[in-house]
Design a protein around this motif. Structure first.
Motif, PDB file in Angstrom:
ATOM      1  N   ALA A 185       0.849  -1.183   0.000  1.00  0.00           N
ATOM      2  CA  ALA A 185       0.000   0.000   0.000  1.00  0.00           C
ATOM      3  C   ALA A 185       0.889   1.239   0.000  1.00  0.00           C
ATOM      4  CB  ALA A 185      -0.912   0.001   1.224  1.00  0.00           C
ATOM      5  N   LEU A 186       0.385   2.345  -0.527  1.00  0.00           N
ATOM      6  CA  LEU A 186       1.189   3.566  -0.601  1.00  0.00           C
ATOM      7  C   LEU A 186       1.202   4.271   0.752  1.00  0.00           C
ATOM      8  CD1 LEU A 186       0.148   5.040  -4.068  1.00  0.00           C
ATOM      9  CD2 LEU A 186       1.909   3.352  -3.518  1.00  0.00           C
ATOM     10  N   ASP A 187       2.392   4.742   1.145  1.00  0.00           N
ATOM     11  CA  ASP A 187       2.543   5.429   2.428  1.00  0.00           C
ATOM     12  C   ASP A 187       1.940   6.836   2.394  1.00  0.00           C
ATOM     13  OD1 ASP A 187       3.912   3.251   3.472  1.00  0.00           O
ATOM     14  OD2 ASP A 187       5.865   4.018   2.829  1.00  0.00           O
ATOM     15  N   GLU A 188       1.906   7.432   1.206  1.00  0.00           N
ATOM     16  CA  GLU A 188       1.420   8.801   1.075  1.00  0.00           C
ATOM     17  C   GLU A 188       0.398   8.876  -0.057  1.00  0.00           C
ATOM     18  OE1 GLU A 188       4.818  11.198   0.364  1.00  0.00           O
ATOM     19  OE2 GLU A 188       5.586  11.049   2.428  1.00  0.00           O
ATOM     20  N   THR A 189      -0.422   9.918  -0.020  1.00  0.00           N
ATOM     21  CA  THR A 189      -1.370  10.140  -1.105  1.00  0.00           C
ATOM     22  C   THR A 189      -0.641  10.717  -2.318  1.00  0.00           C
ATOM     23  OG1 THR A 189      -1.899  12.357  -0.305  1.00  0.00           O
ATOM     24  CG2 THR A 189      -3.276  10.550   0.496  1.00  0.00           C
ATOM     25  N   ILE A 190      -1.249  10.550  -3.483  1.00  0.00           N
ATOM     26  CA  ILE A 190      -0.719  11.121  -4.725  1.00  0.00           C
ATOM     27  C   ILE A 190      -1.622  12.278  -5.121  1.00  0.00           C
ATOM     28  CG2 ILE A 190      -0.064  10.673  -7.112  1.00  0.00           C
ATOM     29  CD1 ILE A 190      -0.071   7.693  -6.452  1.00  0.00           C
ATOM     30  N   LYS A 191      -1.051  13.448  -5.313  1.00  0.00           N
ATOM     31  CA  LYS A 191      -1.818  14.606  -5.752  1.00  0.00           C
ATOM     32  C   LYS A 191      -1.964  14.531  -7.274  1.00  0.00           C
ATOM     33  CE  LYS A 191      -2.088  19.651  -5.327  1.00  0.00           C
ATOM     34  NZ  LYS A 191      -1.371  20.881  -4.924  1.00  0.00           N
ATOM     35  N   LEU A 192      -3.199  14.499  -7.750  1.00  0.00           N
ATOM     36  CA  LEU A 192      -3.476  14.273  -9.161  1.00  0.00           C
ATOM     37  C   LEU A 192      -4.158  15.468  -9.803  1.00  0.00           C
ATOM     38  CD1 LEU A 192      -4.847  10.624  -9.022  1.00  0.00           C
ATOM     39  CD2 LEU A 192      -2.530  11.346  -9.664  1.00  0.00           C
ATOM     40  N   ARG A 193      -3.943  15.589 -11.087  1.00  0.00           N
ATOM     41  CA  ARG A 193      -4.670  16.549 -11.913  1.00  0.00           C
ATOM     42  C   ARG A 193      -5.599  15.753 -12.809  1.00  0.00           C
ATOM     43  NH1 ARG A 193      -3.829  19.015 -17.034  1.00  0.00           N
ATOM     44  NH2 ARG A 193      -4.768  21.099 -17.177  1.00  0.00           N
ATOM     45  N   LEU A 194      -6.889  16.013 -12.695  1.00  0.00           N
ATOM     46  CA  LEU A 194      -7.886  15.292 -13.485  1.00  0.00           C
ATOM     47  C   LEU A 194      -8.480  16.255 -14.497  1.00  0.00           C
ATOM     48  CD1 LEU A 194      -9.661  13.326 -10.601  1.00  0.00           C
ATOM     49  CD2 LEU A 194      -7.672  12.653 -11.960  1.00  0.00           C
ATOM     50  N   ALA A 195      -7.918  16.239 -15.700  1.00  0.00           N
ATOM     51  CA  ALA A 195      -8.370  17.142 -16.762  1.00  0.00           C
ATOM     52  C   ALA A 195      -8.626  16.312 -18.015  1.00  0.00           C
ATOM     53  CB  ALA A 195      -7.327  18.236 -17.001  1.00  0.00           C
ATOM     54  N   GLU A 196      -7.758  16.458 -19.037  1.00  0.00           N
ATOM     55  CA  GLU A 196      -7.928  15.630 -20.229  1.00  0.00           C
ATOM     56  C   GLU A 196      -7.663  14.162 -19.909  1.00  0.00           C
ATOM     57  OE1 GLU A 196      -5.996  18.300 -20.128  1.00  0.00           O
ATOM     58  OE2 GLU A 196      -7.097  19.745 -21.364  1.00  0.00           O
ATOM     59  N   ARG A 197      -6.749  13.947 -18.963  1.00  0.00           N
ATOM     60  CA  ARG A 197      -6.435  12.599 -18.515  1.00  0.00           C
ATOM     61  C   ARG A 197      -5.912  12.694 -17.092  1.00  0.00           C
ATOM     62  NH1 ARG A 197      -2.042  10.037 -22.255  1.00  0.00           N
ATOM     63  NH2 ARG A 197      -2.398   8.365 -20.737  1.00  0.00           N
ATOM     64  N   VAL A 198      -5.617  11.552 -16.482  1.00  0.00           N
ATOM     65  CA  VAL A 198      -5.093  11.533 -15.121  1.00  0.00           C
ATOM     66  C   VAL A 198      -3.591  11.761 -15.164  1.00  0.00           C
ATOM     67  CG1 VAL A 198      -4.855  10.193 -13.005  1.00  0.00           C
ATOM     68  CG2 VAL A 198      -6.886   9.895 -14.444  1.00  0.00           C
ATOM     69  N   SER A 199      -3.114  12.773 -14.427  1.00  0.00           N
ATOM     70  CA  SER A 199      -1.686  13.067 -14.371  1.00  0.00           C
ATOM     71  C   SER A 199      -1.344  13.586 -12.977  1.00  0.00           C
ATOM     72  CB  SER A 199      -1.297  14.099 -15.437  1.00  0.00           C
ATOM     73  OG  SER A 199      -2.015  15.302 -15.240  1.00  0.00           O
ATOM     74  N   VAL A 200      -0.051  13.677 -12.703  1.00  0.00           N
ATOM     75  CA  VAL A 200       0.389  14.198 -11.418  1.00  0.00           C
ATOM     76  C   VAL A 200       0.215  15.713 -11.399  1.00  0.00           C
ATOM     77  CG1 VAL A 200       2.339  14.449  -9.840  1.00  0.00           C
ATOM     78  CG2 VAL A 200       2.018  12.326 -11.093  1.00  0.00           C
ATOM     79  N   ASP A 201      -0.297  16.214 -10.288  1.00  0.00           N
ATOM     80  CA  ASP A 201      -0.454  17.652 -10.113  1.00  0.00           C
ATOM     81  C   ASP A 201       0.854  18.182  -9.515  1.00  0.00           C
ATOM     82  OD1 ASP A 201      -1.100  20.245  -9.507  1.00  0.00           O
ATOM     83  OD2 ASP A 201      -3.039  19.780  -8.607  1.00  0.00           O
ATOM     84  N   THR A 202       1.598  18.940 -10.293  1.00  0.00           N
ATOM     85  CA  THR A 202       2.886  19.445  -9.825  1.00  0.00           C
ATOM     86  C   THR A 202       2.794  20.856  -9.241  1.00  0.00           C
ATOM     87  OG1 THR A 202       3.367  20.253 -12.069  1.00  0.00           O
ATOM     88  CG2 THR A 202       4.160  18.046 -11.493  1.00  0.00           C
TER      89      THR A 202
END
Length: 207
Positions: A185-202
């Motif tokens: 399981a992941l220790d931390e959450t992943i911040k995502l950008r949900l727009a045209e597709r799923v990507s990392v929110d930088t």
């Protein structure tokens, strides 16, 4: 252990190559979120059967066509009629090897009697293991979560929990993976950008 790609590169990297074949994944999300992007991108990876319980087949087809990001060409079946659990059960039994199954949303099936729904999940789990496929159960969070959601979370091999928060003009999406049988399981959450597709929110985190 054989892994199946989700179609979301960042997620596959975080999960050491993807989801173990034969797994059932529960994706929980707010009704107003863009969680359907996860489902759309999964259809690009391999043959997919999409069971819709709320929207019509035409509505799902239209959404896929209008999606600005990549999508596949899933087989779509509406199982939201008089006996959704029975209809879904029949279709699951015919899934071929290494196929995707999407149930959108699983809430309708969860509202059946506990023993019947548990039997359905056991049949689904056995079929996934035998065919080395991948199932995503899309469950809605909110005020009317079905009583059997705890059962779904327990039976699922993996849980993806998408949390969407609106703070002023900012929309923040964070994905947690608190449960992962056959991996870590992941220790931390992943911040995502949900727009045209799923990507990392930088973008910088909100203080």
């Amino acid at each position: 252990m054989s892994r199946l790609a989700t179609g979301i590169d960042i997620l596959d990297r975080q999960l050491d190559g993807g989801i173990p074949a034969g797994s059932i994944v529960l994706l929980t999300a707010d009704p107003a979120s863009q969680s359907e992007l996860f489902l759309y991108e999964l259809t690009t990876t391999r043959g997919t059967l999409w069971l819709t319980t709320l929207r019509s087949e035409v509505a799902v087809e239209d959404a896929l066509e209008r999606c600005p990001g990549p999508t596949g060409n899933p087989t779509i079946r509406n199982v939201g009629g008089d006996a959704p659990l029975d209809t879904a059960n029949k279709l699951v039994r015919d899934l071929p090897e290494r196929a995707n199954l999407i149930i959108d949303v699983v809430d309708i099936l969860e509202r059946n009697e506990g023993p019947r729904y548990r039997k359905f999940l056991n049949v689904l789990q056995t079929h996934m293991v035998n065919t080395r496929g991948l199932t995503i159960l899309h469950g809605l969070k909110g005020e009317t979560v079905p009583d059997n959601r705890d059962l779904t979370e327990h039976m699922a091999d993996i849980v993806f929990d998408l949390d969407t928060n609106i703070d002023g003009s900012e929309i923040e999406n964070r994905l947690a993976v608190p449960k992962f049988r056959g991996g870590r399981a992941l220790d931390e959450t992943i911040k995502l950008r949900l727009a045209e597709r799923v990507s990392v929110d930088t973008s910088r985190d909100i203080a």
